[in-house]
Scaffold this motif. Structure first.
Motif, PDB file in Angstrom:
ATOM      1  N   THR A  68      24.309 -17.399  15.668  1.00 22.01           N
ATOM      2  CA  THR A  68      24.474 -15.945  15.635  1.00 22.01           C
ATOM      3  C   THR A  68      25.630 -15.587  14.715  1.00 22.01           C
ATOM      4  OG1 THR A  68      23.636 -15.697  17.887  1.00 22.01           O
ATOM      5  CG2 THR A  68      24.947 -13.871  16.997  1.00 22.01           C
ATOM      6  N   ALA A  69      25.351 -14.748  13.738  1.00 23.40           N
ATOM      7  CA  ALA A  69      26.371 -14.272  12.804  1.00 23.40           C
ATOM      8  C   ALA A  69      26.731 -12.837  13.160  1.00 23.40           C
ATOM      9  CB  ALA A  69      25.860 -14.339  11.370  1.00 23.40           C
ATOM     10  N   CYS A 113      31.844 -14.193  11.694  1.00 20.83           N
ATOM     11  CA  CYS A 113      31.938 -15.384  12.541  1.00 20.83           C
ATOM     12  C   CYS A 113      30.539 -15.875  12.915  1.00 20.83           C
ATOM     13  CB  CYS A 113      32.760 -15.099  13.799  1.00 20.83           C
ATOM     14  SG  CYS A 113      34.521 -14.820  13.465  1.00 20.83           S
ATOM     15  N   PHE A 114      30.395 -17.179  12.972  1.00 21.10           N
ATOM     16  CA  PHE A 114      29.115 -17.820  13.275  1.00 21.10           C
ATOM     17  C   PHE A 114      29.256 -18.590  14.582  1.00 21.10           C
ATOM     18  CE2 PHE A 114      29.414 -17.194   8.749  1.00 21.10           C
ATOM     19  CZ  PHE A 114      28.164 -16.720   8.398  1.00 21.10           C
ATOM     20  N   PHE A 255      30.446 -23.966  26.142  1.00 18.78           N
ATOM     21  CA  PHE A 255      31.116 -24.366  24.908  1.00 18.78           C
ATOM     22  C   PHE A 255      30.191 -24.141  23.727  1.00 18.78           C
ATOM     23  CE2 PHE A 255      31.868 -27.829  21.780  1.00 18.78           C
ATOM     24  CZ  PHE A 255      33.054 -27.342  21.268  1.00 18.78           C
ATOM     25  N   ASP A 256      30.465 -23.129  22.948  1.00 17.62           N
ATOM     26  CA  ASP A 256      29.719 -22.858  21.729  1.00 17.62           C
ATOM     27  C   ASP A 256      30.728 -22.769  20.590  1.00 17.62           C
ATOM     28  OD1 ASP A 256      27.281 -22.685  23.053  1.00 17.62           O
ATOM     29  OD2 ASP A 256      27.556 -20.565  23.483  1.00 17.62           O
ATOM     30  N   PRO A 257      30.775 -23.784  19.729  1.00 14.21           N
ATOM     31  CA  PRO A 257      31.757 -23.752  18.645  1.00 14.21           C
ATOM     32  C   PRO A 257      31.507 -22.591  17.696  1.00 14.21           C
ATOM     33  CG  PRO A 257      30.154 -25.481  18.285  1.00 14.21           C
ATOM     34  CD  PRO A 257      29.896 -24.950  19.658  1.00 14.21           C
ATOM     35  N   GLU A 258      32.559 -22.152  17.065  1.00 16.90           N
ATOM     36  CA  GLU A 258      32.473 -21.000  16.174  1.00 16.90           C
ATOM     37  C   GLU A 258      33.352 -21.254  14.961  1.00 16.90           C
ATOM     38  OE1 GLU A 258      32.613 -16.481  17.355  1.00 16.90           O
ATOM     39  OE2 GLU A 258      34.664 -17.170  17.052  1.00 16.90           O
ATOM     40  N   PHE A 259      32.890 -20.840  13.822  1.00 17.00           N
ATOM     41  CA  PHE A 259      33.774 -20.829  12.670  1.00 17.00           C
ATOM     42  C   PHE A 259      33.600 -19.494  11.967  1.00 17.00           C
ATOM     43  CE2 PHE A 259      29.964 -22.221  10.437  1.00 17.00           C
ATOM     44  CZ  PHE A 259      30.088 -21.629   9.183  1.00 17.00           C
ATOM     45  N   CYS A 260      34.650 -19.079  11.283  1.00 11.96           N
ATOM     46  CA  CYS A 260      34.665 -17.742  10.695  1.00 11.96           C
ATOM     47  C   CYS A 260      34.848 -17.821   9.182  1.00 11.96           C
ATOM     48  CB  CYS A 260      35.773 -16.894  11.310  1.00 11.96           C
ATOM     49  SG  CYS A 260      35.557 -16.612  13.082  1.00 11.96           S
ATOM     50  N   LEU A 261      34.174 -16.940   8.495  1.00 13.14           N
ATOM     51  CA  LEU A 261      34.229 -16.862   7.038  1.00 13.14           C
ATOM     52  C   LEU A 261      34.934 -15.571   6.643  1.00 13.14           C
ATOM     53  CD1 LEU A 261      33.367 -17.802   4.167  1.00 13.14           C
ATOM     54  CD2 LEU A 261      31.201 -16.578   4.551  1.00 13.14           C
ATOM     55  N   LEU A 262      36.039 -15.697   5.905  1.00  9.65           N
ATOM     56  CA  LEU A 262      36.763 -14.535   5.395  1.00  9.65           C
ATOM     57  C   LEU A 262      36.375 -14.315   3.944  1.00  9.65           C
ATOM     58  CD1 LEU A 262      38.968 -12.326   5.347  1.00  9.65           C
ATOM     59  CD2 LEU A 262      40.629 -14.137   4.815  1.00  9.65           C
TER      60      LEU A 262
END
Length: 298
Positions: A68-69, A113-114, A255-262
């Motif tokens: 999910t974005a 964020c994904f 627990f769902d990892p997330e990473f974010c793109l700036l």
């Protein structure tokens, strides 16, 4: 002396009696023979036993990922143009459009964020970029800042140049962060080394002191979108703090990892991006962790 008459049987009579007698005897023997055959069939089986395991079933497991974005934050102008809470899309089998932004200008920024949900079976996840397209489009002067417009040479791409590419991908800074605490860019922490040109130590938080090209100091140099795209085009595996591939799973604690793109366009960027546009794809791939010592052949 015999009294009366007594006749001995003639040969003809004797023969007939003997013939009748043979038929009876042979018939009796035949009956005995059949009975013996039947009795023989009934006594020819060996001792035996039988056990069975029925309805044996083997079912292959599943590995079902959803990503999910969502646009978590943006500068005031972008935020005023739309409801950020509605800018969310989930990819689950079919490709979806995650981000569409028009009328970007120097000084604009946004954080996407994904959230990765891998389901019950643990898996490794790789992120890959594809299909970067850059377009010069029509532009109004004075976009070119250097080069020779007549000969179409220099460090810019005019509409008359064969590839027609714009400069936007070289002016937008694109960085990947491990955490976003909410609010604005200062809430980003854990700059991923894949989007740090200089490598070295990772910045703990976003640093506003960077210049137009993304340079902060000798250890931190934010990548442009083009540089980040090139790095991820061959696939980047999400890793843990020790640098090992991260086994992503639902461990009962959501627990769902997330990473974010700036994505940000430094305010120092000038007219060279006028009218330019770009598009690219982000592809998420998952592989099982069980019996997989080298995910994605790394």
């Amino acid at each position: 002396m015999w009294q009366g008459q007594h006749r001995w049987p003639t040969n003809r009579t004797m023969s007939k009696k003997l013939e009748l007698t043979r038929r009876r005897v042979l018939g009796g023997l035949g009956t005995i023979g059949v009975a013996s055959a039947v009795a023989g069939l009934g006594t020819s089986a060996y001792l035996s036993d039988e056990e069975s395991f029925e309805d044996n079933t083997i079912t292959a497991g599943t590995l079902d990922m959803q990503v999910t974005a969502s646009v978590e934050a943006a500068n005031d102008y972008w935020a005023q143009q739309t409801n950020l809470g509605e800018l969310e899309a989930t990819a689950d089998g079919e490709a979806v459009t995650g981000l569409q932004v028009d009328d970007v200008k120097p000084g604009d920024w946004g954080i996407i964020c994904f959230d990765i949900d891998i389901g019950d079976n643990p898996g490794y996840v790789q992120v890959r970029t594809e299909n970067l397209e850059s377009s010069e489009n029509g532009y109004t002067e004075p976009e070119p800042t250097s080069g020779n417009e007549t000969n179409m040479t220099g460090d810019f791409n005019d509409p008359g140049v064969s590839d027609g590419a714009g400069e936007l991908q070289d002016k937008i800074l694109a960085t990947v962060w491990n955490d976003f605490g909410g609010g604005d860019r200062t809430a980003l922490s854990g700059l991923d080394g894949t989007t740090n040109v200089d490598g070295g130590s990772q910045a703990e938080a976003w640093d506003p002191s960077r210049d137009e090209g993304g340079v902060v100091d000798s250890d931190t140099h934010y990548t442009t979108l083009q540089e980040a795209y090139d790095t991820y085009s061959t696939g980047v595996t999400i890793r843990d703090g020790a640098g090992d591939p991260l086994a992503i799973e639902d461990d009962g604690e959501n627990f769902d990892p997330e990473f974010c793109l700036l994505l940000e366009i430094p305010a120092e960027v000038g007219n060279e991006i006028q009218g330019d546009s770009l598009s690219f794809d982000l592809v998420f791939e998952a592989e099982q962790t069980r019996n997989n010592d080298s995910p994605f052949s790394t």
